[in-house]
Scaffold this motif. Structure first.
Motif, PDB file in Angstrom:
ATOM      1  N   GLU A  40       5.215   0.664  -1.482  1.00 26.09           N
ATOM      2  CA  GLU A  40       4.814   0.706  -0.081  1.00 26.09           C
ATOM      3  C   GLU A  40       3.333   1.049   0.054  1.00 26.09           C
ATOM      4  OE1 GLU A  40       5.510   0.273   3.969  1.00 26.09           O
ATOM      5  OE2 GLU A  40       6.983  -0.009   2.389  1.00 26.09           O
ATOM      6  N   VAL A  41       2.920   2.110  -0.607  1.00 24.22           N
ATOM      7  CA  VAL A  41       1.517   2.539  -0.520  1.00 24.22           C
ATOM      8  C   VAL A  41       0.607   1.461  -1.108  1.00 24.22           C
ATOM      9  CG1 VAL A  41      -0.169   4.235  -1.334  1.00 24.22           C
ATOM     10  CG2 VAL A  41       2.048   5.007  -0.475  1.00 24.22           C
ATOM     11  N   LEU A  42       0.976   0.940  -2.266  1.00 24.01           N
ATOM     12  CA  LEU A  42       0.169  -0.099  -2.893  1.00 24.01           C
ATOM     13  C   LEU A  42       0.040  -1.328  -1.985  1.00 24.01           C
ATOM     14  CD1 LEU A  42      -1.429  -0.811  -5.432  1.00 24.01           C
ATOM     15  CD2 LEU A  42       0.705  -1.664  -6.440  1.00 24.01           C
ATOM     16  N   GLY A  43       1.154  -1.758  -1.412  1.00 24.16           N
ATOM     17  CA  GLY A  43       1.143  -2.911  -0.517  1.00 24.16           C
ATOM     18  C   GLY A  43       0.309  -2.680   0.731  1.00 24.16           C
ATOM     19  N   MET A  44       0.445  -1.501   1.334  1.00 27.46           N
ATOM     20  CA  MET A  44      -0.333  -1.181   2.532  1.00 27.46           C
ATOM     21  C   MET A  44      -1.826  -1.095   2.201  1.00 27.46           C
ATOM     22  SD  MET A  44       1.385  -1.035   5.268  1.00 27.46           S
ATOM     23  CE  MET A  44       3.018  -0.841   5.921  1.00 27.46           C
ATOM     24  N   VAL A  45      -2.144  -0.489   1.074  1.00 27.24           N
ATOM     25  CA  VAL A  45      -3.551  -0.361   0.675  1.00 27.24           C
ATOM     26  C   VAL A  45      -4.152  -1.742   0.396  1.00 27.24           C
ATOM     27  CG1 VAL A  45      -5.083   0.466  -1.167  1.00 27.24           C
ATOM     28  CG2 VAL A  45      -3.405   2.016  -0.143  1.00 27.24           C
ATOM     29  N   ILE A  46      -3.445  -2.577  -0.362  1.00 30.44           N
ATOM     30  CA  ILE A  46      -3.958  -3.909  -0.689  1.00 30.44           C
ATOM     31  C   ILE A  46      -4.138  -4.743   0.585  1.00 30.44           C
ATOM     32  CG2 ILE A  46      -3.411  -6.120  -1.803  1.00 30.44           C
ATOM     33  CD1 ILE A  46      -2.061  -4.449  -4.060  1.00 30.44           C
ATOM     34  N   GLY A  47      -3.093  -4.791   1.409  1.00 29.10           N
ATOM     35  CA  GLY A  47      -3.160  -5.584   2.634  1.00 29.10           C
ATOM     36  C   GLY A  47      -4.250  -5.111   3.580  1.00 29.10           C
ATOM     37  N   THR A  48      -4.375  -3.798   3.718  1.00 28.78           N
ATOM     38  CA  THR A  48      -5.398  -3.234   4.603  1.00 28.78           C
ATOM     39  C   THR A  48      -6.795  -3.482   4.034  1.00 28.78           C
ATOM     40  OG1 THR A  48      -3.844  -1.558   5.392  1.00 28.78           O
ATOM     41  CG2 THR A  48      -6.177  -1.127   5.762  1.00 28.78           C
ATOM     42  N   ALA A  49      -6.966  -3.255   2.741  1.00 25.15           N
ATOM     43  CA  ALA A  49      -8.274  -3.449   2.106  1.00 25.15           C
ATOM     44  C   ALA A  49      -8.735  -4.901   2.186  1.00 25.15           C
ATOM     45  CB  ALA A  49      -8.225  -2.992   0.652  1.00 25.15           C
ATOM     46  N   LEU A  50      -7.788  -5.822   2.108  1.00 25.43           N
ATOM     47  CA  LEU A  50      -8.141  -7.247   2.171  1.00 25.43           C
ATOM     48  C   LEU A  50      -8.239  -7.760   3.602  1.00 25.43           C
ATOM     49  CD1 LEU A  50      -5.961  -8.632  -0.788  1.00 25.43           C
ATOM     50  CD2 LEU A  50      -8.426  -8.150  -0.768  1.00 25.43           C
ATOM     51  N   GLY A  51      -7.969  -6.895   4.572  1.00 30.23           N
ATOM     52  CA  GLY A  51      -8.070  -7.291   5.972  1.00 30.23           C
ATOM     53  C   GLY A  51      -6.954  -8.217   6.433  1.00 30.23           C
ATOM     54  N   TRP A  52      -5.819  -8.169   5.749  1.00 27.63           N
ATOM     55  CA  TRP A  52      -4.694  -9.015   6.134  1.00 27.63           C
ATOM     56  C   TRP A  52      -4.134  -8.559   7.473  1.00 27.63           C
ATOM     57  CZ3 TRP A  52      -1.199  -9.519   1.171  1.00 27.63           C
ATOM     58  CH2 TRP A  52      -1.892 -10.228   0.188  1.00 27.63           C
ATOM     59  N   GLY A  53      -3.392  -9.416   8.111  1.00 27.99           N
ATOM     60  CA  GLY A  53      -2.700  -9.072   9.342  1.00 27.99           C
ATOM     61  C   GLY A  53      -1.501  -8.175   9.053  1.00 27.99           C
ATOM     62  N   ASN A  54      -0.863  -7.727  10.123  1.00 27.04           N
ATOM     63  CA  ASN A  54       0.270  -6.803   9.997  1.00 27.04           C
ATOM     64  C   ASN A  54       1.447  -7.394   9.222  1.00 27.04           C
ATOM     65  OD1 ASN A  54      -1.257  -5.030  11.481  1.00 27.04           O
ATOM     66  ND2 ASN A  54      -0.128  -5.334  13.384  1.00 27.04           N
ATOM     67  N   VAL A  55       1.821  -8.615   9.553  1.00 29.63           N
ATOM     68  CA  VAL A  55       3.010  -9.206   8.922  1.00 29.63           C
ATOM     69  C   VAL A  55       2.811  -9.418   7.418  1.00 29.63           C
ATOM     70  CG1 VAL A  55       4.559 -11.211   8.903  1.00 29.63           C
ATOM     71  CG2 VAL A  55       3.876 -10.187  11.081  1.00 29.63           C
ATOM     72  N   PRO A  56       1.720 -10.049   6.968  1.00 31.01           N
ATOM     73  CA  PRO A  56       1.557 -10.202   5.511  1.00 31.01           C
ATOM     74  C   PRO A  56       1.469  -8.862   4.772  1.00 31.01           C
ATOM     75  CG  PRO A  56      -0.027 -11.600   6.682  1.00 31.01           C
ATOM     76  CD  PRO A  56       0.653 -10.742   7.701  1.00 31.01           C
ATOM     77  N   THR A  57       0.827  -7.869   5.410  1.00 30.80           N
ATOM     78  CA  THR A  57       0.721  -6.547   4.786  1.00 30.80           C
ATOM     79  C   THR A  57       2.096  -5.915   4.645  1.00 30.80           C
ATOM     80  OG1 THR A  57      -1.522  -6.236   5.640  1.00 30.80           O
ATOM     81  CG2 THR A  57      -0.307  -4.245   5.007  1.00 30.80           C
TER      82      THR A  57
END
Length: 162
Positions: A40-57
Motif C-alpha cells: 500500500e505504502v509503496l503503491g501510494m508513494v510511486i503513484g503520488t511521486a509519478l503524478g498519477w491520478g487517484n484511480v491508477p495510484t
C-alpha cells in the motif's frame, strides 16, 4: 528435564486453546497488515511521486498489497518445504479475504478523507491518513480473521505448515 517437558506441554496446550482465539487472529492480521502496508505504502508513494491520478495510484497500491501479502505467506510456507503449487494454494486460501477486507477498508478511509488523495509526499496529511487508514483496517480485519480461523479457514490453513 521434566520441567522443560512440562513447560513445552503447557505452551502446546496454550496454542491449541487459542487456536481460534483473538490472540491468533491478531497475529494473523498483523502478518496480513505487514504485507498490505508494504504494498500500500509503496503503491501510494510511486503513484503520488509519478503524478498519477487517484484511480491508477489506488490500483497500483492494491495490486502491490496483494503481491506482498501473498509473498510473505509464500515465503513461510515454502520455507517449510512445501512445493510451489501447494504453497500458492495455501497463500490464496489464507490471505485473500483478509487482504481484500484490509484493502477495502484502508483505501476507503483514504478516499473518503478530505484532501488525502490530493496530498503530496511532503504533506503530513499524506502520511497521517495512510497510517490511520492502516490502523482502522487492522481493527476491522481482525474479527474477520478470527471468524475464518475459528472455522479452519484463513491463516488456520497456514498453521498446518509451521
Amino acid at each position: 528435564m521434566q520441567h522443560e517437558a512440562h513447560t513445552a506441554h503447557e505452551h502446546h496446550q496454550h496454542q491449541q486453546s487459542d487456536a481460534g482465539g483473538w490472540a491468533t487472529a491478531v497475529r494473523a492480521t498483523l502478518h496480513c497488515l505487514t504485507g498490505c502496508a508494504i504494498g500500500e505504502v509503496l503503491g501510494m508513494v510511486i503513484g503520488t511521486a509519478l503524478g498519477w491520478g487517484n484511480v491508477p495510484t489506488l490500483i497500483l497500491a492494491i495490486v502491490l498489497a496483494f503481491f506482498f501479502g501473498y509473498a510473505l505467506t509464500l515465503r513461510g510456507v515454502l520455507k517449510a518445504g512445501v512445493d510451489l503449487r501447494t504453497a500458492l494454494k495455501v497463500a490464496l486460501a489464507a490471505d485473500t479475504l483478509s487482504i481484500a477486507v484490509m484493502e477495502l477498508v484502508d483505501n476507503g478511509v483514504i478516499v473518503l478523507w478530505p484532501g488525502a488523495m490530493d496530498a503530496g509526499l511532503t504533506d503530513a496529511l499524506f502520511w497521517w491518513v495512510l497510517a490511520i487508514a492502516l490502523g482502522v483496517a487492522f481493527v476491522l480485519t481482525t474479527p474477520v480473521n478470527k471468524w475464518m480461523i475459528g472455522r479452519g479457514k484463513g491463516h488456520a490453513v497456514v498453521h498446518q505448515y509451521h
